[in-house]
Motif scaffolding. Sequence first.
Motif, PDB file in Angstrom:
ATOM      1  N   LEU A 108       0.824  -1.210   0.000  1.00 51.24           N
ATOM      2  CA  LEU A 108       0.000   0.000   0.000  1.00 51.24           C
ATOM      3  C   LEU A 108       0.860   1.263   0.000  1.00 51.24           C
ATOM      4  N   ALA A 109       2.112   1.145   0.487  1.00 46.52           N
ATOM      5  CA  ALA A 109       2.995   2.309   0.524  1.00 46.52           C
ATOM      6  C   ALA A 109       3.729   2.533  -0.792  1.00 46.52           C
ATOM      7  N   SER A 110       3.655   1.586  -1.702  1.00 46.92           N
ATOM      8  CA  SER A 110       4.390   1.728  -2.956  1.00 46.92           C
ATOM      9  C   SER A 110       3.494   1.600  -4.179  1.00 46.92           C
ATOM     10  N   ASP A 111       2.196   1.432  -3.963  1.00 44.77           N
ATOM     11  CA  ASP A 111       1.265   1.253  -5.076  1.00 44.77           C
ATOM     12  C   ASP A 111       0.006   2.073  -4.777  1.00 44.77           C
ATOM     13  N   LYS A 112      -0.204   3.142  -5.541  1.00 41.57           N
ATOM     14  CA  LYS A 112      -1.315   4.055  -5.269  1.00 41.57           C
ATOM     15  C   LYS A 112      -2.672   3.401  -5.541  1.00 41.57           C
ATOM     16  N   VAL A 113      -2.717   2.482  -6.493  1.00 44.13           N
ATOM     17  CA  VAL A 113      -3.956   1.758  -6.754  1.00 44.13           C
ATOM     18  C   VAL A 113      -4.289   0.843  -5.577  1.00 44.13           C
ATOM     19  N   ALA A 114      -3.276   0.123  -5.076  1.00 44.11           N
ATOM     20  CA  ALA A 114      -3.504  -0.748  -3.921  1.00 44.11           C
ATOM     21  C   ALA A 114      -3.958   0.051  -2.711  1.00 44.11           C
ATOM     22  N   LEU A 115      -3.349   1.221  -2.483  1.00 44.64           N
ATOM     23  CA  LEU A 115      -3.753   2.060  -1.365  1.00 44.64           C
ATOM     24  C   LEU A 115      -5.204   2.494  -1.506  1.00 44.64           C
ATOM     25  N   HIS A 116      -5.600   2.914  -2.699  1.00 44.62           N
ATOM     26  CA  HIS A 116      -6.970   3.390  -2.885  1.00 44.62           C
ATOM     27  C   HIS A 116      -7.973   2.262  -2.625  1.00 44.62           C
ATOM     28  N   ARG A 117      -7.687   1.079  -3.132  1.00 41.34           N
ATOM     29  CA  ARG A 117      -8.611  -0.039  -2.933  1.00 41.34           C
ATOM     30  C   ARG A 117      -8.716  -0.413  -1.459  1.00 41.34           C
ATOM     31  N   LEU A 118      -7.573  -0.456  -0.773  1.00 46.55           N
ATOM     32  CA  LEU A 118      -7.601  -0.779   0.653  1.00 46.55           C
ATOM     33  C   LEU A 118      -8.331   0.295   1.450  1.00 46.55           C
ATOM     34  N   ALA A 119      -8.110   1.557   1.076  1.00 46.59           N
ATOM     35  CA  ALA A 119      -8.778   2.652   1.782  1.00 46.59           C
ATOM     36  C   ALA A 119     -10.291   2.535   1.663  1.00 46.59           C
ATOM     37  N   GLU A 120     -10.774   2.195   0.487  1.00 46.66           N
ATOM     38  CA  GLU A 120     -12.219   2.041   0.311  1.00 46.66           C
ATOM     39  C   GLU A 120     -12.746   0.867   1.124  1.00 46.66           C
ATOM     40  N   GLU A 121     -11.968  -0.221   1.194  1.00 41.73           N
ATOM     41  CA  GLU A 121     -12.397  -1.389   1.964  1.00 41.73           C
ATOM     42  C   GLU A 121     -12.471  -1.071   3.459  1.00 41.73           C
ATOM     43  N   ARG A 122     -11.502  -0.310   3.965  1.00 43.80           N
ATOM     44  CA  ARG A 122     -11.384  -0.109   5.404  1.00 43.80           C
ATOM     45  C   ARG A 122     -11.990   1.212   5.876  1.00 43.80           C
ATOM     46  N   GLY A 123     -12.470   2.009   4.949  1.00 41.68           N
ATOM     47  CA  GLY A 123     -13.112   3.253   5.326  1.00 41.68           C
ATOM     48  C   GLY A 123     -12.159   4.386   5.653  1.00 41.68           C
ATOM     49  N   TRP A 124     -10.906   4.307   5.163  1.00 46.07           N
ATOM     50  CA  TRP A 124      -9.995   5.432   5.338  1.00 46.07           C
ATOM     51  C   TRP A 124     -10.461   6.581   4.454  1.00 46.07           C
ATOM     52  N   PRO A 125     -10.341   7.806   4.906  1.00 42.21           N
ATOM     53  CA  PRO A 125     -10.825   8.942   4.105  1.00 42.21           C
ATOM     54  C   PRO A 125      -9.849   9.268   2.972  1.00 42.21           C
ATOM     55  N   VAL A 126     -10.269   9.044   1.750  1.00 44.48           N
ATOM     56  CA  VAL A 126      -9.462   9.363   0.570  1.00 44.48           C
ATOM     57  C   VAL A 126     -10.332  10.126  -0.421  1.00 44.48           C
ATOM     58  N   PRO A 127      -9.728  10.883  -1.345  1.00 45.40           N
ATOM     59  CA  PRO A 127     -10.523  11.527  -2.389  1.00 45.40           C
ATOM     60  C   PRO A 127     -11.254  10.486  -3.238  1.00 45.40           C
ATOM     61  N   ARG A 128     -12.385  10.872  -3.807  1.00 47.79           N
ATOM     62  CA  ARG A 128     -13.088   9.979  -4.717  1.00 47.79           C
ATOM     63  C   ARG A 128     -12.173   9.629  -5.885  1.00 47.79           C
ATOM     64  N   GLY A 129     -12.195   8.372  -6.296  1.00 50.20           N
ATOM     65  CA  GLY A 129     -11.307   7.956  -7.367  1.00 50.20           C
ATOM     66  C   GLY A 129     -11.817   6.718  -8.077  1.00 50.20           C
ATOM     67  N   VAL A 130     -11.261   6.482  -9.267  1.00 53.05           N
ATOM     68  CA  VAL A 130     -11.609   5.324 -10.091  1.00 53.05           C
ATOM     69  C   VAL A 130     -10.313   4.703 -10.595  1.00 53.05           C
ATOM     70  N   VAL A 131     -10.162   3.400 -10.424  1.00 46.32           N
ATOM     71  CA  VAL A 131      -9.004   2.682 -10.959  1.00 46.32           C
ATOM     72  C   VAL A 131      -9.272   2.336 -12.416  1.00 46.32           C
ATOM     73  N   CYS A 132      -8.338   2.677 -13.285  1.00 45.13           N
ATOM     74  CA  CYS A 132      -8.474   2.431 -14.723  1.00 45.13           C
ATOM     75  C   CYS A 132      -7.356   1.498 -15.181  1.00 45.13           C
ATOM     76  N   GLU A 133      -7.739   0.359 -15.716  1.00 41.48           N
ATOM     77  CA  GLU A 133      -6.770  -0.640 -16.153  1.00 41.48           C
ATOM     78  C   GLU A 133      -6.251  -0.377 -17.561  1.00 41.48           C
ATOM     79  N   GLU A 134      -6.995   0.421 -18.338  1.00 43.97           N
ATOM     80  CA  GLU A 134      -6.568   0.698 -19.718  1.00 43.97           C
ATOM     81  C   GLU A 134      -7.077   2.078 -20.131  1.00 43.97           C
ATOM     82  N   PRO A 135      -6.502   2.656 -21.215  1.00 40.48           N
ATOM     83  CA  PRO A 135      -6.808   4.042 -21.562  1.00 40.48           C
ATOM     84  C   PRO A 135      -8.287   4.332 -21.776  1.00 40.48           C
ATOM     85  N   GLY A 136      -9.018   3.399 -22.294  1.00 35.88           N
ATOM     86  CA  GLY A 136     -10.417   3.649 -22.601  1.00 35.88           C
ATOM     87  C   GLY A 136     -11.264   3.950 -21.387  1.00 35.88           C
ATOM     88  N   ALA A 137     -10.805   3.551 -20.212  1.00 39.42           N
ATOM     89  CA  ALA A 137     -11.601   3.751 -18.997  1.00 39.42           C
ATOM     90  C   ALA A 137     -11.424   5.135 -18.389  1.00 39.42           C
TER      91      ALA A 137
END
Length: 406
Positions: A108-137
């Motif tokens: 979580l300290a070296s991967d911003k996507v992993a941090l965002h997903r964990l934050a949403e799971e655990r209820g940590w306060p983070v800005p709204r965000g969307v993980v995009c796996e490819e350019p079209g998203a």
Amino acid sequence: MVRVVVLGEFRADRVVAPLRRGGAEVTVLGFADLAPFLGPGVACAELPSALDGHALLRLLHACRADVALPNLGCHGQEQFLPVYARAASRVREAGCRMPVHAEEFALLASDKVALHRLAEERGWPVPRGVVCEEPGAVKAAVEELGFPVLVKEARSEFGSGRHYVQDGVGLGRAGAEVTYPVLVQEAVAGEEYAVELLSGSSSTVAWPVASLGRLGSDCDPGRRVRVAPAALPADARGELAATIADMTDAFGPLGPWQIDFAVTDDGRLKVIEVNGRLSGVSNMSWASTGCDPHEAYAQAALGQTPRRPRAGLVALELPVPNGAALPPAPGGTELLCFPGSPLNPAPCVRGFHRPVLKVPERLGDTARAWLRALPDGTLLDGAADEAVSQLDRGLQALRQGRGVSG
């Protein structure tokens, strides 16, 4: 005699000195030639630019290491943290102690996507965000969040892989430059802060919260005037304490780490990122408390229990263009300079440096007058008014006695 191998050169002089005072024999592995900067009595060798667990074990065996001390911070070494975490059990089986974050925390300290997903799971306060796996998203993510947004690569080096995007043209440019997956995140309006921490096996200490100034499109808090300590609104202070407690309880940090966060204009906390290392604010942490985080980390590696740092002075960090000169500091204050070197490379490559002015509370008026009298061009981007405002913020925090987070 204990043989300590320091893995990385970031401010290694401040790590090596307390290790040697503690009787350790020290070897520093880095990308640069460190011998001229660390002096006699310290062995130096090359840290490979690509590293896996097997290579790490060979290096530590060759150095006959009793203790391996991860020392992240220099460009190109950010992603070594997961390597160290995964190899930790084998390093210990080989008879070498290595204080390193648990693998889940390293991720979580070296991967911003992993941090965002964990934050949403655990209820940590983070800005709204969307993980995009490819350019079209990405376009759909922006339609959901609205401009402006930040586009962040999952894994990137310090100071890179982030793009502030205000319109479709900028979005197209950012989408073409990044490596996927990315996190598309709302660009919140508010103030940016940081806090440095040091976790042991049974407790965590925190240095004073530092203000990094107003969030903007630069994505570069180092260009702003920064100050420690800085008081937080009550709600944000409580959210920060709860988030730190959950991170330490659930994910096992062991060693130094740092949180960047925002306080929005309505007073709420938003975690921006977590780093598994000390950061650019450690100069202010040291100046404000008299307790250097790098030294505390080294002492902890030798078995000493770190004391709880408390702010006694305002530490005001000023961005000064290379070639510009600050006048002498007012009597009773102190100006600390951190010149560029392989141990502290940023001033060599960024075009400015960041001296720290130490100000006792009783000399606030004197320091304020000194800042207002600085000649044009002395501070980056004409930041004299910002410097006065940040000084006042630090003085207020001292008066309120809120120099320690959580």
